[in-house]
Design a protein around this motif. Structure first.
Motif, PDB file in Angstrom:
ATOM      1  N   LEU A  19      52.309  41.758  37.420  1.00 48.68           N
ATOM      2  CA  LEU A  19      51.052  41.945  38.509  1.00 48.68           C
ATOM      3  C   LEU A  19      49.825  42.109  37.732  1.00 48.68           C
ATOM      4  O   LEU A  19      48.722  41.301  38.121  1.00 48.68           O
ATOM      5  CB  LEU A  19      51.321  42.893  39.290  1.00 48.68           C
ATOM      6  N   ALA A  20      49.773  42.867  36.594  1.00 49.57           N
ATOM      7  CA  ALA A  20      48.666  42.975  35.936  1.00 49.57           C
ATOM      8  C   ALA A  20      48.022  41.494  35.187  1.00 49.57           C
ATOM      9  O   ALA A  20      46.857  41.336  35.426  1.00 49.57           O
ATOM     10  CB  ALA A  20      48.783  44.164  34.697  1.00 49.57           C
ATOM     11  N   ARG A  21      48.697  40.936  34.725  1.00 47.66           N
ATOM     12  CA  ARG A  21      48.448  39.434  34.189  1.00 47.66           C
ATOM     13  C   ARG A  21      47.993  38.463  35.136  1.00 47.66           C
ATOM     14  O   ARG A  21      47.064  37.812  34.984  1.00 47.66           O
ATOM     15  CB  ARG A  21      49.900  38.946  33.567  1.00 47.66           C
ATOM     16  N   GLN A  22      48.633  38.371  36.288  1.00 50.24           N
ATOM     17  CA  GLN A  22      48.240  37.654  37.396  1.00 50.24           C
ATOM     18  C   GLN A  22      46.910  37.897  37.833  1.00 50.24           C
ATOM     19  O   GLN A  22      46.243  37.032  38.341  1.00 50.24           O
ATOM     20  CB  GLN A  22      49.387  37.518  38.343  1.00 50.24           C
ATOM     21  N   TYR A  23      46.870  39.129  37.960  1.00 50.18           N
ATOM     22  CA  TYR A  23      45.584  39.696  38.841  1.00 50.18           C
ATOM     23  C   TYR A  23      44.191  40.228  38.032  1.00 50.18           C
ATOM     24  O   TYR A  23      43.626  40.770  38.669  1.00 50.18           O
ATOM     25  CB  TYR A  23      45.916  40.501  40.072  1.00 50.18           C
ATOM     26  N   GLY A  24      44.359  40.157  36.759  1.00 49.36           N
ATOM     27  CA  GLY A  24      43.560  40.386  35.903  1.00 49.36           C
ATOM     28  C   GLY A  24      43.172  41.890  35.911  1.00 49.36           C
ATOM     29  O   GLY A  24      41.989  42.451  35.847  1.00 49.36           O
ATOM     30  N   LEU A  25      44.434  42.757  35.781  1.00 48.43           N
ATOM     31  CA  LEU A  25      44.271  44.243  36.043  1.00 48.43           C
ATOM     32  C   LEU A  25      45.012  44.922  34.747  1.00 48.43           C
ATOM     33  O   LEU A  25      45.689  44.183  34.023  1.00 48.43           O
ATOM     34  CB  LEU A  25      45.006  44.798  37.178  1.00 48.43           C
ATOM     35  N   SER A  26      44.766  45.986  34.318  1.00 49.68           N
ATOM     36  CA  SER A  26      45.568  46.849  33.419  1.00 49.68           C
ATOM     37  C   SER A  26      46.838  47.169  34.156  1.00 49.68           C
ATOM     38  O   SER A  26      46.894  47.090  35.484  1.00 49.68           O
ATOM     39  CB  SER A  26      44.880  48.060  32.922  1.00 49.68           C
ATOM     40  N   GLU A  27      47.882  47.427  33.475  1.00 51.94           N
ATOM     41  CA  GLU A  27      49.062  47.759  33.732  1.00 51.94           C
ATOM     42  C   GLU A  27      49.063  48.920  34.747  1.00 51.94           C
ATOM     43  O   GLU A  27      49.544  49.069  35.981  1.00 51.94           O
ATOM     44  CB  GLU A  27      50.238  48.020  32.632  1.00 51.94           C
ATOM     45  N   ALA A 110      41.156  53.997  47.748  1.00 52.79           N
ATOM     46  CA  ALA A 110      42.020  54.828  46.995  1.00 52.79           C
ATOM     47  C   ALA A 110      41.887  54.509  45.521  1.00 52.79           C
ATOM     48  O   ALA A 110      42.043  55.265  44.740  1.00 52.79           O
ATOM     49  CB  ALA A 110      43.413  55.148  47.505  1.00 52.79           C
ATOM     50  N   THR A 111      41.813  53.115  45.272  1.00 55.40           N
ATOM     51  CA  THR A 111      42.190  52.994  43.824  1.00 55.40           C
ATOM     52  C   THR A 111      40.742  52.434  43.105  1.00 55.40           C
ATOM     53  O   THR A 111      40.838  52.423  41.944  1.00 55.40           O
ATOM     54  CB  THR A 111      43.081  51.697  43.553  1.00 55.40           C
ATOM     55  N   GLY A 112      39.779  52.129  43.880  1.00 57.28           N
ATOM     56  CA  GLY A 112      38.729  51.287  43.262  1.00 57.28           C
ATOM     57  C   GLY A 112      38.851  50.002  42.682  1.00 57.28           C
ATOM     58  O   GLY A 112      37.886  49.319  42.348  1.00 57.28           O
ATOM     59  N   ILE A 113      39.999  49.437  43.073  1.00 60.61           N
ATOM     60  CA  ILE A 113      40.241  48.203  42.631  1.00 60.61           C
ATOM     61  C   ILE A 113      39.797  47.159  43.777  1.00 60.61           C
ATOM     62  O   ILE A 113      39.764  47.583  45.106  1.00 60.61           O
ATOM     63  CB  ILE A 113      41.741  47.844  42.496  1.00 60.61           C
ATOM     64  N   GLY A 114      39.140  46.113  43.435  1.00 63.56           N
ATOM     65  CA  GLY A 114      38.415  45.228  44.606  1.00 63.56           C
ATOM     66  C   GLY A 114      39.531  44.735  45.638  1.00 63.56           C
ATOM     67  O   GLY A 114      40.629  44.502  45.332  1.00 63.56           O
ATOM     68  N   GLU A 115      39.018  44.779  46.772  1.00 62.81           N
ATOM     69  CA  GLU A 115      39.681  44.484  47.829  1.00 62.81           C
ATOM     70  C   GLU A 115      40.239  43.003  47.931  1.00 62.81           C
ATOM     71  O   GLU A 115      41.426  42.901  48.457  1.00 62.81           O
ATOM     72  CB  GLU A 115      38.969  44.710  49.303  1.00 62.81           C
ATOM     73  N   SER A 116      39.621  42.160  47.528  1.00 67.46           N
ATOM     74  CA  SER A 116      39.774  40.594  47.246  1.00 67.46           C
ATOM     75  C   SER A 116      41.109  40.563  46.357  1.00 67.46           C
ATOM     76  O   SER A 116      42.134  39.830  46.683  1.00 67.46           O
ATOM     77  CB  SER A 116      38.858  39.785  46.883  1.00 67.46           C
ATOM     78  N   VAL A 117      41.119  41.639  45.274  1.00 64.30           N
ATOM     79  CA  VAL A 117      42.408  41.198  44.360  1.00 64.30           C
ATOM     80  C   VAL A 117      43.700  41.875  45.162  1.00 64.30           C
ATOM     81  O   VAL A 117      44.672  41.361  45.096  1.00 64.30           O
ATOM     82  CB  VAL A 117      41.822  42.170  43.234  1.00 64.30           C
ATOM     83  N   LEU A 118      43.237  43.015  45.814  1.00 63.47           N
ATOM     84  CA  LEU A 118      44.611  43.784  46.498  1.00 63.47           C
ATOM     85  C   LEU A 118      45.142  42.658  47.664  1.00 63.47           C
ATOM     86  O   LEU A 118      46.314  42.709  47.788  1.00 63.47           O
ATOM     87  CB  LEU A 118      44.048  44.866  47.081  1.00 63.47           C
ATOM     88  N   LYS A 119      44.024  42.111  48.306  1.00 63.47           N
ATOM     89  CA  LYS A 119      44.426  40.995  49.368  1.00 63.47           C
ATOM     90  C   LYS A 119      45.437  40.013  48.698  1.00 63.47           C
ATOM     91  O   LYS A 119      46.422  39.576  49.154  1.00 63.47           O
ATOM     92  CB  LYS A 119      43.311  40.419  50.062  1.00 63.47           C
ATOM     93  N   GLN A 120      45.101  39.544  47.392  1.00 63.45           N
ATOM     94  CA  GLN A 120      45.964  38.729  46.813  1.00 63.45           C
ATOM     95  C   GLN A 120      47.265  39.175  46.524  1.00 63.45           C
ATOM     96  O   GLN A 120      48.307  38.340  46.507  1.00 63.45           O
ATOM     97  CB  GLN A 120      45.247  38.003  45.557  1.00 63.45           C
ATOM     98  N   MET A 121      47.226  40.398  46.106  1.00 59.45           N
ATOM     99  CA  MET A 121      48.681  40.907  45.550  1.00 59.45           C
ATOM    100  C   MET A 121      49.759  41.505  46.713  1.00 59.45           C
ATOM    101  O   MET A 121      50.674  41.257  46.503  1.00 59.45           O
ATOM    102  CB  MET A 121      48.183  42.323  44.864  1.00 59.45           C
ATOM    103  N   LEU A 122      48.946  41.423  47.864  1.00 64.10           N
ATOM    104  CA  LEU A 122      49.786  42.229  48.839  1.00 64.10           C
ATOM    105  C   LEU A 122      51.271  41.258  49.174  1.00 64.10           C
ATOM    106  O   LEU A 122      52.149  41.439  49.207  1.00 64.10           O
ATOM    107  CB  LEU A 122      49.140  41.951  50.347  1.00 64.10           C
ATOM    108  N   PRO A 123      50.906  39.791  49.142  1.00 60.56           N
ATOM    109  CA  PRO A 123      52.242  38.772  49.353  1.00 60.56           C
ATOM    110  C   PRO A 123      53.176  39.024  48.320  1.00 60.56           C
ATOM    111  O   PRO A 123      54.455  38.837  48.707  1.00 60.56           O
ATOM    112  CB  PRO A 123      51.776  37.308  49.624  1.00 60.56           C
ATOM    113  N   ALA A 124      52.716  39.114  47.127  1.00 55.71           N
ATOM    114  CA  ALA A 124      53.651  39.215  45.925  1.00 55.71           C
ATOM    115  C   ALA A 124      54.415  40.439  45.950  1.00 55.71           C
ATOM    116  O   ALA A 124      55.627  40.343  45.634  1.00 55.71           O
ATOM    117  CB  ALA A 124      52.901  38.984  44.506  1.00 55.71           C
TER     118      ALA A 124
END
Length: 169
Positions: A19-27, A110-124
């Motif tokens: 998930l981190a790799r796919q969405y440009g986040l740290s683990e 809650a996390t400070g992670i961008g909402e657009s990234v989180l929206k993309q993560m939800l289906p995975a």
């Protein structure tokens, strides 16, 4: 076992790295994002399994498709097919896109992670959760984990609380 535990075990324990790799986040960010979303997933599962014929529909959905592959293989969960199946799962869990957007918005707060990234993560994440539950259901003869999870959902126990003990969204 909680839904967060299921994701932690996905893909041989490598789900957060994928998930981190796919969405440009740290683990750590990927783990925090998943943790922030799990109460909403647990609430959606609980709502669906408690509806009339909900448990039967849920078990039927588990038996169909290739859900277990999303749990086992990061490439499958993050593929076009995995994302499409994840979006269908989100539709069943949350009912509409507005609820999914609200889940992403609350996770962003809650996390400070961008909402657009989180929206993309939800289906995975949805595909991985369903894959983990599907895998548990197939091995439930030797493992009580599916029964335990479903019992927690039915009773509102620990599965709805995520790793930090937070309640449902």
């Amino acid at each position: 076992m909680t839904l967060f535990d299921i994701i932690s075990q996905a893909q041989g324990g490598e789900a957060f790295k994928a998930l981190a790799r796919q969405y440009g986040l740290s683990e750590d960010q990927a783990q925090t994002a998943v943790q922030a979303m799990m109460p909403a997933f647990a609430t959606g599962l609980k709502r669906n399994t408690q509806a009339p014929d909900g448990m039967a529909g849920f078990l039927k959905a588990l038996s169909g498709g290739q859900h277990a592959s999303y749990f086992d293989d990061p490439g499958q969960a993050l593929s076009g097919g995995g994302i499409a199946d994840g979006n269908a799962i989100l539709g069943h869990l949350f009912g509409n896109k507005e609820v999914s957007r609200a889940v992403a918005s609350q996770a962003q707060a809650a996390t400070g992670i961008g909402e657009s990234v989180l929206k993309q993560m939800l289906p995975a994440i949805a595909a991985m959760v369903m894959g983990g539950i599907s895998k548990q259901s197939r091995s439930s003869q030797s493992s009580p984990l599916l029964g335990e999870l479903l019992e927690q959902l039915a009773g509102g126990g620990g599965a709805a609380q995520g790793r930090t003990g937070q309640g449902p969204l």
